[in-house]
Design a protein around this motif. Structure first.
Motif, PDB file in Angstrom:
ATOM      1  N   UNK A 145       0.833  -1.207   0.000  1.00 18.78           N
ATOM      2  CA  UNK A 145       0.000   0.000   0.000  1.00 18.78           C
ATOM      3  C   UNK A 145       0.865   1.253   0.000  1.00 18.78           C
ATOM      4  N   UNK A 146       1.861   1.297   0.871  1.00 17.99           N
ATOM      5  CA  UNK A 146       2.722   2.479   0.934  1.00 17.99           C
ATOM      6  C   UNK A 146       3.527   2.658  -0.351  1.00 17.99           C
ATOM      7  N   UNK A 147       3.988   1.572  -0.925  1.00 13.97           N
ATOM      8  CA  UNK A 147       4.721   1.664  -2.188  1.00 13.97           C
ATOM      9  C   UNK A 147       3.824   2.215  -3.289  1.00 13.97           C
ATOM     10  N   UNK A 148       2.601   1.703  -3.380  1.00 14.60           N
ATOM     11  CA  UNK A 148       1.665   2.196  -4.390  1.00 14.60           C
ATOM     12  C   UNK A 148       1.315   3.662  -4.166  1.00 14.60           C
ATOM     13  N   UNK A 149       1.176   4.065  -2.905  1.00 14.95           N
ATOM     14  CA  UNK A 149       0.937   5.479  -2.606  1.00 14.95           C
ATOM     15  C   UNK A 149       2.050   6.334  -3.201  1.00 14.95           C
ATOM     16  N   UNK A 150       3.290   5.980  -2.909  1.00 15.06           N
ATOM     17  CA  UNK A 150       4.410   6.776  -3.411  1.00 15.06           C
ATOM     18  C   UNK A 150       4.442   6.806  -4.931  1.00 15.06           C
ATOM     19  N   UNK A 151       4.229   5.668  -5.561  1.00 18.06           N
ATOM     20  CA  UNK A 151       4.231   5.626  -7.026  1.00 18.06           C
ATOM     21  C   UNK A 151       3.158   6.557  -7.586  1.00 18.06           C
ATOM     22  N   UNK A 152       1.935   6.414  -7.106  1.00 21.25           N
ATOM     23  CA  UNK A 152       0.828   7.243  -7.618  1.00 21.25           C
ATOM     24  C   UNK A 152       1.047   8.719  -7.316  1.00 21.25           C
ATOM     25  N   UNK A 153       1.521   9.028  -6.114  1.00 19.95           N
ATOM     26  CA  UNK A 153       1.682  10.423  -5.720  1.00 19.95           C
ATOM     27  C   UNK A 153       2.848  11.110  -6.425  1.00 19.95           C
ATOM     28  N   UNK A 154       3.719  10.346  -7.045  1.00 25.30           N
ATOM     29  CA  UNK A 154       4.786  10.931  -7.865  1.00 25.30           C
ATOM     30  C   UNK A 154       4.377  10.945  -9.337  1.00 25.30           C
ATOM     31  N   UNK A 155       3.846   9.832  -9.816  1.00 26.33           N
ATOM     32  CA  UNK A 155       3.503   9.720 -11.236  1.00 26.33           C
ATOM     33  C   UNK A 155       2.346  10.649 -11.625  1.00 26.33           C
ATOM     34  N   UNK A 156       1.351  10.775 -10.762  1.00 24.35           N
ATOM     35  CA  UNK A 156       0.174  11.581 -11.134  1.00 24.35           C
ATOM     36  C   UNK A 156       0.513  13.044 -11.429  1.00 24.35           C
ATOM     37  N   UNK A 157       1.223  13.762 -10.551  1.00 23.35           N
ATOM     38  CA  UNK A 157       1.533  15.151 -10.892  1.00 23.35           C
ATOM     39  C   UNK A 157       2.478  15.260 -12.089  1.00 23.35           C
ATOM     40  N   UNK A 158       3.399  14.317 -12.209  1.00 23.87           N
ATOM     41  CA  UNK A 158       4.294  14.351 -13.374  1.00 23.87           C
ATOM     42  C   UNK A 158       3.509  14.114 -14.660  1.00 23.87           C
ATOM     43  N   UNK A 159       2.538  13.223 -14.614  1.00 18.07           N
ATOM     44  CA  UNK A 159       1.690  12.975 -15.789  1.00 18.07           C
ATOM     45  C   UNK A 159       0.859  14.209 -16.113  1.00 18.07           C
ATOM     46  N   UNK A 160       0.356  14.883 -15.081  1.00 18.38           N
ATOM     47  CA  UNK A 160      -0.399  16.115 -15.307  1.00 18.38           C
ATOM     48  C   UNK A 160       0.461  17.182 -15.963  1.00 18.38           C
ATOM     49  N   UNK A 161       1.695  17.341 -15.492  1.00 13.78           N
ATOM     50  CA  UNK A 161       2.626  18.305 -16.076  1.00 13.78           C
ATOM     51  C   UNK A 161       2.943  17.923 -17.525  1.00 13.78           C
TER      52      UNK A 161
END
Length: 185
Positions: free
Chosen positions: A91-107
């Motif tokens: 769960x914590x690993x997935x949190x970090x992945x999503x919380x990094x990838x999502x803003x980068x994908x938005x940018x």
């Protein structure tokens, strides 16, 4: 020997955890409000705040990861079942992945529209040097939205885990991430 302080997260980790949680909730509400805005102008303004806050959440997540390098997390309780340990780490690993990838994908998607990201007028991320591709940007935003749903589901799982430990196991695990209460040794 009393190892309660060793089981509690440091105050910096607690602050970052709760700031990120608040940011994620605000991001969700901003995205919904932007999609349902009364006008295109209002929607753009709301989404501008969503983009700005996304950068702030990304910076908080990177600060949290940097803090983890300096100050590792306290160990999990020794009486957790193997599946609970695995689920906590996943769960914590997935949190970090999503919380990094999502803003980068938005940018990245904004860059495909030829736009950078203004962060509350304080600073701006310039558009990335990518080819203009509005259809590709739209597809990336679709994946970004799906990742947002996955993040909310993951947050729900995280909350259910905290409730299980608090109400069923009564092991004080929730108090590891709060500056009050007593985590069990």
């Amino acid at each position: 020997m009393n190892d309660v302080p060793a089981r509690r997260y440091p105050i910096v980790a607690m602050a970052l955890h709760w700031l990120i949680a608040i940011g994620v909730i605000a991001q969700w509400r901003l995205a919904v409000a932007g999609e349902n805005a009364a006008s295109e102008t209002a929607g753009r303004e709301i989404m501008g705040n969503h983009f700005s806050l996304g950068v702030i959440v990304l910076l908080l997540v990177l600060a949290r990861l940097a803090w983890r390098l300096v100050q590792p997390n306290p160990p999990l309780a020794s009486d957790l079942a193997a599946w609970e340990r695995w689920l906590a780490k996943a769960t914590h690993t997935l949190f970090y992945i999503l919380l990094i990838v999502m803003p980068l994908a938005g940018w990245y998607a904004m860059s495909k529209y030829g736009n950078g990201v203004d962060v509350f007028g304080i600073f701006a991320l310039p558009a990335l040097p990518v080819a203009a591709d509005p259809e590709g940007a739209s597809a990336i935003f679709g994946l970004h939205a799906a990742a947002g749903i996955a993040l909310l589901l993951l947050a729900g799982l995280h909350i259910l885990g905290a409730l299980k430990h608090t109400l069923v196991d009564r092991d004080g695990n929730l108090f590891r991430m709060l500056p009050f209460g007593r985590p069990r040794a």
